[in-house]
Design a protein around this motif. Structure first.
Motif, PDB file in Angstrom:
ATOM      1  N   LEU A 143       0.814  -1.216   0.000  1.00 33.19           N
ATOM      2  CA  LEU A 143       0.000   0.000   0.000  1.00 33.19           C
ATOM      3  C   LEU A 143       0.847   1.265   0.000  1.00 33.19           C
ATOM      4  N   VAL A 144       2.074   1.180   0.513  1.00 34.01           N
ATOM      5  CA  VAL A 144       2.918   2.386   0.586  1.00 34.01           C
ATOM      6  C   VAL A 144       3.267   2.898  -0.807  1.00 34.01           C
ATOM      7  N   ASP A 145       3.158   2.044  -1.829  1.00 38.04           N
ATOM      8  CA  ASP A 145       3.468   2.450  -3.199  1.00 38.04           C
ATOM      9  C   ASP A 145       2.242   2.871  -3.990  1.00 38.04           C
ATOM     10  N   LEU A 146       1.065   2.807  -3.367  1.00 36.01           N
ATOM     11  CA  LEU A 146      -0.166   3.160  -4.063  1.00 36.01           C
ATOM     12  C   LEU A 146      -0.570   4.593  -3.721  1.00 36.01           C
ATOM     13  N   PRO A 147      -1.223   5.287  -4.648  1.00 33.40           N
ATOM     14  CA  PRO A 147      -1.651   6.667  -4.370  1.00 33.40           C
ATOM     15  C   PRO A 147      -2.728   6.700  -3.292  1.00 33.40           C
ATOM     16  N   PRO A 183     -10.983   3.334  -8.584  1.00 25.98           N
ATOM     17  CA  PRO A 183     -11.946   2.269  -8.879  1.00 25.98           C
ATOM     18  C   PRO A 183     -11.377   0.939  -8.411  1.00 25.98           C
ATOM     19  N   VAL A 184     -12.212   0.075  -7.908  1.00 23.24           N
ATOM     20  CA  VAL A 184     -11.730  -1.153  -7.282  1.00 23.24           C
ATOM     21  C   VAL A 184     -10.910  -2.010  -8.242  1.00 23.24           C
ATOM     22  N   ASP A 185     -11.305  -2.066  -9.507  1.00 18.61           N
ATOM     23  CA  ASP A 185     -10.543  -2.868 -10.473  1.00 18.61           C
ATOM     24  C   ASP A 185      -9.146  -2.294 -10.673  1.00 18.61           C
ATOM     25  N   ASP A 186      -9.040  -0.974 -10.699  1.00 16.14           N
ATOM     26  CA  ASP A 186      -7.738  -0.315 -10.837  1.00 16.14           C
ATOM     27  C   ASP A 186      -6.874  -0.601  -9.612  1.00 16.14           C
ATOM     28  N   PHE A 187      -7.482  -0.514  -8.433  1.00 10.12           N
ATOM     29  CA  PHE A 187      -6.755  -0.790  -7.191  1.00 10.12           C
ATOM     30  C   PHE A 187      -6.218  -2.215  -7.179  1.00 10.12           C
ATOM     31  N   LEU A 188      -7.058  -3.185  -7.533  1.00 13.40           N
ATOM     32  CA  LEU A 188      -6.634  -4.587  -7.516  1.00 13.40           C
ATOM     33  C   LEU A 188      -5.556  -4.855  -8.564  1.00 13.40           C
ATOM     34  N   LEU A 227      -7.731   1.031   4.760  1.00 14.27           N
ATOM     35  CA  LEU A 227      -8.473   1.105   3.512  1.00 14.27           C
ATOM     36  C   LEU A 227      -9.890   1.590   3.784  1.00 14.27           C
ATOM     37  N   LEU A 228     -10.399   2.360   2.861  1.00 14.88           N
ATOM     38  CA  LEU A 228     -11.789   2.815   2.911  1.00 14.88           C
ATOM     39  C   LEU A 228     -12.495   2.320   1.658  1.00 14.88           C
ATOM     40  N   PHE A 229     -13.575   1.566   1.848  1.00 12.40           N
ATOM     41  CA  PHE A 229     -14.345   1.039   0.727  1.00 12.40           C
ATOM     42  C   PHE A 229     -15.613   1.852   0.536  1.00 12.40           C
ATOM     43  N   GLU A 230     -15.978   2.059  -0.725  1.00 10.57           N
ATOM     44  CA  GLU A 230     -17.196   2.804  -1.030  1.00 10.57           C
ATOM     45  C   GLU A 230     -18.022   2.030  -2.048  1.00 10.57           C
ATOM     46  N   ARG A 231     -19.316   2.276  -2.008  1.00 11.49           N
ATOM     47  CA  ARG A 231     -20.255   1.669  -2.946  1.00 11.49           C
ATOM     48  C   ARG A 231     -21.035   2.799  -3.609  1.00 11.49           C
ATOM     49  N   LEU A 232     -20.499   3.277  -4.712  1.00 13.39           N
ATOM     50  CA  LEU A 232     -21.112   4.399  -5.411  1.00 13.39           C
ATOM     51  C   LEU A 232     -22.106   3.895  -6.449  1.00 13.39           C
ATOM     52  N   PRO A 233     -23.245   4.593  -6.589  1.00 15.30           N
ATOM     53  CA  PRO A 233     -24.254   4.152  -7.564  1.00 15.30           C
ATOM     54  C   PRO A 233     -23.749   4.292  -8.995  1.00 15.30           C
ATOM     55  N   ASP A 234     -24.212   3.408  -9.843  1.00 15.53           N
ATOM     56  CA  ASP A 234     -23.905   3.448 -11.278  1.00 15.53           C
ATOM     57  C   ASP A 234     -22.413   3.314 -11.569  1.00 15.53           C
ATOM     58  N   ALA A 235     -21.671   2.666 -10.670  1.00 22.45           N
ATOM     59  CA  ALA A 235     -20.243   2.417 -10.894  1.00 22.45           C
ATOM     60  C   ALA A 235     -20.001   0.913 -10.850  1.00 22.45           C
ATOM     61  N   LYS A 236     -19.044   0.465 -11.643  1.00 21.67           N
ATOM     62  CA  LYS A 236     -18.729  -0.957 -11.682  1.00 21.67           C
ATOM     63  C   LYS A 236     -18.120  -1.379 -10.346  1.00 21.67           C
ATOM     64  N   GLY A 237     -18.586  -2.506  -9.801  1.00 18.46           N
ATOM     65  CA  GLY A 237     -18.075  -2.954  -8.513  1.00 18.46           C
ATOM     66  C   GLY A 237     -17.757  -4.436  -8.513  1.00 18.46           C
ATOM     67  N   VAL A 273      -6.746   4.351  -0.151  1.00 14.97           N
ATOM     68  CA  VAL A 273      -5.700   4.008   0.803  1.00 14.97           C
ATOM     69  C   VAL A 273      -5.582   5.135   1.812  1.00 14.97           C
ATOM     70  N   VAL A 274      -5.613   4.781   3.088  1.00 17.67           N
ATOM     71  CA  VAL A 274      -5.557   5.757   4.162  1.00 17.67           C
ATOM     72  C   VAL A 274      -4.152   5.760   4.760  1.00 17.67           C
ATOM     73  N   LEU A 275      -3.579   6.932   4.899  1.00 18.27           N
ATOM     74  CA  LEU A 275      -2.245   7.045   5.474  1.00 18.27           C
ATOM     75  C   LEU A 275      -2.289   6.710   6.950  1.00 18.27           C
TER      76      LEU A 275
END
Length: 304
Positions: free
Chosen positions: A205-209, A214-219, A272-282, A298-300
């Motif tokens: 996680l230290v190397d991630l912004p 988006p969850v797919d980008d994160f994974l 980590l903070l997870f979100e469930r936004l409407p009309d977004a791929k999850g 990602v939370v510092l």
């Protein structure tokens, strides 16, 4: 890395710290005499743990040995600032273990010693281990690891397996937790491992912004940094060899169970903070979930 049967991760850190602090070359005999002073244990095999650990560090290019047999830190390790604590040493190990330029695709099998050169044997073992169900029973050699490999690789030829015998499983049982990819448990008088890469993922996680992703980008970013998890190059090569992914999370179109459980734990720690936004791929973090996560932040720092 799994072939020297008595290699020890903690000893590896001590040896690197010692060599970094001494700033000189040592023969292997001198190192053994220093780490195991005469009279401490006079058994003729007492120094094998040191020799085996040195062999592992050489294999992953953390140590070099001169023509005169002198042992020193390799060029890429000489600038370490000792003492390395457990976290810094683990991250240093990751850089030297996941070296695709040196090892290539570890699932492209080679003849003889080339098949286990570098960290190829350990990386193969990690990719198979993390493809097992983290929500299932803990893994022990006799009850789980042997029969699963026989079934998944469709052969009883141990040379085709990720972990060929109980000796290598013993070495793996030390290195996998030390690298942050497993949690050891003791079940029914048996030492077991759970494929739970919480520590390794938190290291990545230290190397991630710190932005919302988006969850797919994160994974995908996570898999590029840890090639033995789902989506990573080594895991992909394993799945091609098995002709299917054995993880039930993946087969249920959810996140791999090992990764999903690790992410849940890191959410609980405030990393980590997870979100469930409407009309977004999850995607589902678990095959037992109903709601899909669409974005990850990602939370510092972390909760104390």
């Amino acid at each position: 890395m799994l072939n020297p049967p008595r290699s020890l991760p903690g000893l590896a850190r001590s040896l690197v710290n010692f060599l970094a602090a001494s700033q000189k070359e040592w023969s292997e005999k001198e190192l053994i005499a220093t780490v195991k002073p005469e009279g401490l244990n006079d058994d003729k095999t007492a120094g094998d743990g040191i020799s085996n650990t040195l062999a592992v560090l050489r294999a992953i290019n953390m140590l070099s040995t001169g023509d005169d047999g002198a042992v020193s830190l390799a060029e890429g390790v000489r600038d370490v600032d000792p003492p390395l604590n457990v976290t810094k040493f683990r991250r240093l190990l990751h850089r030297h273990i996941f070296d695709a330029e040196r090892d290539g695709d570890p699932w492209t099998r080679q003849r003889g010693d080339g098949d286990t050169s570098g960290a190829r044997d350990l990386v193969r073992a990690l990719s198979w281990f993390l493809a097992q169900d983290a929500l299932g029973e803990p893994l022990s050699w006799v009850e789980k690891v042997q029969p699963r490999q026989s079934s998944q690789f469709k052969t009883d030829d141990h040379t085709e397996w990720a972990i060929q015998n109980d000796t290598r499983w013993g070495a793996f049982s030390r290195w996998a937790p030390a690298l942050g990819f497993a949690t050891p448990l003791f079940v029914r008088s048996r030492s077991c491992l759970v494929p739970l890469p919480v520590v390794a993922i938190e290291d990545a996680l230290v190397d991630l912004p710190l932005d919302r992703l988006p969850v797919d980008d994160f994974l995908a970013r996570l898999a590029r940094r840890i090639p033995v998890i789902h989506g990573g190059a080594v895991r992909t090569s394993l799945v091609a060899r098995l002709e299917s992914d054995p993880d039930p999370g993946v087969t249920s179109e959810a996140v791999d169970s090992s990764v999903g459980q690790a992410l849940r734990i890191l959410e609980g720690r405030g990393r980590l903070l997870f979100e469930r936004l409407p009309d977004a791929k999850g995607t589902l973090l678990s095959r037992f979930d109903e709601g899909r996560v669409t974005h990850v932040t990602v939370v510092l720092g972390a909760k104390k």
